[in-house]
Design an enzyme around this catalytic site. Structure first.
Site, PDB file in Angstrom:
ATOM      1  N   ASP A 235       0.550   4.985   1.939  1.00  0.00           N
ATOM      2  CA  ASP A 235      -0.244   5.510   3.053  1.00  0.00           C
ATOM      3  C   ASP A 235      -1.259   6.559   2.599  1.00  0.00           C
ATOM      4  OD1 ASP A 235       1.028   3.898   4.906  1.00  0.00           O
ATOM      5  OD2 ASP A 235       2.553   5.409   5.366  1.00  0.00           O
TER       6      ASP A 235
ATOM      7  N   HIS B  43       0.824  -1.210   0.000  1.00  0.00           N
ATOM      8  CA  HIS B  43       0.000   0.000   0.000  1.00  0.00           C
ATOM      9  C   HIS B  43       0.854   1.253   0.000  1.00  0.00           C
ATOM     10  CE1 HIS B  43       1.113  -0.443   4.192  1.00  0.00           C
ATOM     11  NE2 HIS B  43       0.786   0.823   4.390  1.00  0.00           N
TER      12      HIS B  43
HETATM   13  C1  OGA Z   1       2.794   2.151   8.332  1.00  0.00           C
HETATM   14  C2  OGA Z   1       3.049   0.776   7.927  1.00  0.00           C
HETATM   15  C3  OGA Z   1       4.744  -0.846   8.251  1.00  0.00           C
HETATM   16  C4  OGA Z   1       5.418  -1.584   9.349  1.00  0.00           C
HETATM   17  O1  OGA Z   1       3.100   2.487   9.481  1.00  0.00           O
HETATM   18  O2  OGA Z   1       2.335   2.938   7.495  1.00  0.00           O
HETATM   19  O3  OGA Z   1       2.595   0.350   6.906  1.00  0.00           O
HETATM   20  O4  OGA Z   1       6.371  -2.308   9.016  1.00  0.00           O
HETATM   21  N1  OGA Z   1       3.853   0.081   8.737  1.00  0.00           N
HETATM   22  O5  OGA Z   1       5.026  -1.476  10.507  1.00  0.00           O
HETATM   23 MN    MN Z   2       1.748   2.108   5.747  1.00  0.00          MN
END
Ligand code: OGA
Ligand code: MN
Length: 291
Positions: free
Chosen positions: A117, A115
């Site tokens: 963000d 994804h």
């Molecule tokens: C985020 C996410 C990834 C992770 O914080 O946006 O996708 O490795 N985290 O915790």
């Molecule tokens: Mn993320």
């Protein structure tokens, strides 16, 4: 990305070193606890745009210092789901599997799918700064995929075709698919849903700093192509999801406590691996830059 680091972007004592052929640069020679000058901020914006992610080691920042450093690069977002914020610090989004007195201290199972963000918002996030507080010995890595490379390596016919299209992004898509059987991530409430209606974005975006084109679709939140029924759009999206996450486009980060990664949501997607023992604590703080 994919080219040598451009030295002219660096300033003062700041140094940048590529960390993979896919994406990423490690930054050294910078004290993250002191205010940055505008030349330094501009240099870092360039290195970020070129490389997709910046890695800072041994940061040891308090939540206030994390917020102050992040603010140099833009305004901070507060997440639509308030429950995941650090108490008293709405700008810090907590990603965590840690439970205290039966209550989770942050978003659990966050980002365990490719994804970008907040692509489900009208103004998606420009970048995020994730700081590692606690990490299992083994597992819990995060992967980053270079969306410039994904775009550049499509055929000219495909680049022309998708260049004129927009896609539909929807936060609920992650809840309906990846979170569907997780009691810890119940469906969005009507109020949260009202704040996150489906939105449309071009499938190809031009990065404002580098001028380069990047693919902008992701399996986490992209659920359709504007003007196409699902039986047409889904095979195209599936092809793009598969192509954009080819191993050659990926940098995989093994976290050490106090590592901070600043990623550029306009030219990389990311994926949190859920391959670790969930009884071991994994605890991260994220600030999120507004788009
Ligand atoms: C985020 C996410 C990834 C992770 O914080 O946006 O996708 O490795 N985290 O915790
Ligand atoms: Mn993320």
């Amino acid at each position: 990305m994919g080219e040598a680091l451009k030295k002219e972007f660096l300033t003062g004592s700041i140094r940048a070193r590529r960390i993979s052929t896919a994406c990423g640069a490690e930054i050294t020679g910078l004290d993250l606890k002191r205010p940055l000058g505008s030349t330094e901020v501009e240099a870092l914006h360039h290195v970020l745009g070129e490389n997709g992610i910046l890695l800072f080691r041994n940061t040891d920042l308090s939540p206030d210092e994390h917020i102050a450093f992040s603010r140099h690069f833009g305004e901070l977002e507060v997440h639509v789901i308030g429950d995941f914020a650090l108490p008293g610090k709405p700008e810090v989004f907590v990603v965590s599997n840690v439970k205290e007195e039966g209550k989770l201290k942050g978003a659990v199972y966050a980002g365990q799918y490719w994804h970008s963000d907040l692509s489900y918002m009208k103004k998606p996030s420009m970048g995020s700064l994730l700081l590692c507080r606690e990490m299992p010995e083994i597992g819990g890595d995060t992967m980053f995929a270079n969306m410039y490379l994904a775009y550049d390596t499509l055929s000219e016919s495909m680049r022309n075709f998708i260049g004129g299209l927009s896609a539909v992004h929807d936060y609920s898509h992650a809840y309906d698919t990846y979170f569907a059987h997780l009691k810890e991530r119940p469906p969005l409430t009507t109020g949260q849903r009202a704040k996150t209606p489906p939105v449309e974005h071009p499938m190809v975006r031009v990065h404002p700093v580098t001028g380069r084109k990047a693919l902008y679709v992701n399996p986490g939140f992209t659920k359709g192509i504007v003007g196409m029924p699902r039986d047409e759009s889904q095979p195209i999206l599936d092809l793009l999801f598969r192509h954009s996450t080819r191993a050659e486009f990926i940098y995989r980060h093994k976290w050490q406590v106090n590592d901070m990664i600043f990623w550029d949501n306009r030219c990389v997607t990311h994926y949190a691996l859920s391959d670790y023992d969930f009884s071991v604590r994994r605890h991260m703080h994220r600030t999120t830059l507004a788009g």
